[in-house]
Design a protein around this motif. Structure first.
Motif, PDB file in Angstrom:
ATOM      1  N   ASP A   5      -7.383  -1.441   2.946  1.00  0.00           N
ATOM      2  CA  ASP A   5      -6.747  -2.752   3.031  1.00  0.00           C
ATOM      3  C   ASP A   5      -7.655  -3.935   2.685  1.00  0.00           C
ATOM      4  O   ASP A   5      -7.268  -5.078   2.887  1.00  0.00           O
ATOM      5  N   ALA A  64      -5.951   4.815   0.151  1.00  0.00           N
ATOM      6  CA  ALA A  64      -5.521   3.420   0.186  1.00  0.00           C
ATOM      7  C   ALA A  64      -6.293   2.684   1.278  1.00  0.00           C
ATOM      8  O   ALA A  64      -6.338   3.127   2.410  1.00  0.00           O
ATOM      9  N   ARG A  85       0.849  -1.205   0.000  1.00  0.00           N
ATOM     10  CA  ARG A  85       0.000   0.000   0.000  1.00  0.00           C
ATOM     11  C   ARG A  85       0.871   1.236   0.000  1.00  0.00           C
ATOM     12  O   ARG A  85       0.632   2.195  -0.719  1.00  0.00           O
TER      13      ARG A  85
END
Lengths: 187, 152
Positions: free
Chosen positions: A41, A39, A23
């Motif tokens: 996850d 970003a 990331r």
């Protein structure tokens, strides 16, 4: 004398990867090109960010997707993720009326032709082999500018070129001119 | 030769040897290209994440292979992650061990897996030491008032 009225907001990329290292990398790569980056996850967090609600959680009279509150110009996602894979995320995006036109790019460490073809057939624009490099991110430019123009359909472009007319102008043109003037051009 | 030039030459020689001996591959160079005045510590930050991830994964792998009934899918998932992060920073020898390791997972070969885990640990310690030495050299150059040579 010509005025171009288009929005100047930086292009927004949503990056999805369960690895914090990757990331950080993809975020840095994207920022090199001055994109604004979010970003997350996981695929489910991505859908949440995009404003796509889980169908089961909605009352029956509501439409099955909501209007996203944030504009995202491109989604780049890892393929292998626990929970929802990048492929499943791609599919959900392409099935959504509000999100299907956002270009999606898949990243993967595995160079598997079957996987690559499946993703491209499902509507992914590109498939990047990890580790992703600057030269890969450079390939994203056409996908981002196309989408941007589409979102700005309402804006009027008036050019100094007198041989071109505003698209909704009813002034008569020769058949020749009409043929070469593409229909999807807004200015 | 003054102190700075000496350190700079040491740095170049050391970096070159790391590539030549296969510890690092081109991806490490790619990381260095992403470091600039607005991201001055980018490489150290990414490598630090790699160290943290690696130690966690190696511990998980050790535990997973000590189980009575080994879940090879779980072992493979850890190795896959380790392969990914080592590949992302250019730690070539670690990545190569992971490739072999995954094959042993597919075969459910315990001896092979145990051997690979040991190799992965060894390679990890090696690259960690070498990168720390490299960063140390960089610091020495900067403290002596010099600039870190750009490797092509």
């Amino acid at each position: 004398m010509g005025v171009i009225a288009v929005a100047n907001a930086p292009l927004h990329v949503l990056a999805v990867d369960d690895s914090n290292l990757d990331r950080k990398l993809i975020e840095r790569l994207l920022k090199t090109f001055s994109y604004h980056v979010t970003a997350v996850d996981s695929g489910s967090k991505a859908l949440e960010f995009l404003g796509l609600q889980d169908v089961e959680k909605l009352p029956s009279f509501a439409p099955n997707d909501c209007q996203p509150e944030v504009e995202v110009n491109l989604i780049i996602t890892d393929y292998c993720m626990p929970g929802m894979t990048g492929f499943e995320l791609l599919r959900k995006i392409k099935e959504s009326t509000s999100l299907k036109d956002i270009p999606v790019v898949i990243m993967s460490s595995e160079n598997e032709p079957a996987r690559i073809n499946r993703c491209l057939e499902e509507g992914a624009e590109e498939f990047f082999l990890k580790p992703v490099r600057l030269s890969d991110v450079d390939k994203l430019k056409p996908y981002l500018s196309k989408n941007k123009r589409k979102n700005n359909d309402e804006d009027e472009c008036v050019s100094n070129d007198k041989s071109r007319l505003k698209y909704d102008d009813v002034e008569a043109r020769s058949m020749e001119e009409r043929k070469t003037f593409p229909e999807n051009q807004s200015c | 030769m003054d102190a700075v030039s000496q350190l700079q030459r040491q740095f170049v020689e050391y970096t070159t040897s790391l590539y030549r001996e296969g510890y690092l591959d081109d991806q490490f160079t790619q990381l260095q290209k992403l470091q600039d005045e607005s991201n001055p510590d980018f490489v150290v930050e990414v490598v630090t994440l790699f160290f943290e991830d690696s130690e966690k994964l190696l511990n998980n792998l050790t535990t997973a292979l000590q189980q009575e009934n080994i879940d090879y899918k779980q072992v493979d998932a850890h190795v896959h992650q380790f392969k990914g992060s080592s590949s992302s920073i250019g730690a070539q020898r670690v990545k190569n061990v992971c490739v072999v390791f995954r094959n042993y997972c597919d075969e459910k070969n315990l001896d092979g897996c145990v051997l690979c885990l040991q190799q992965a640990k060894n390679e990890y310690i090696l690259i960690r030491n070498k990168l720390e030495a490299l960063f140390n050299l960089e610091q020495q150059i900067l403290q002596a008032g010099g600039s870190v040579p750009m490797m092509a």
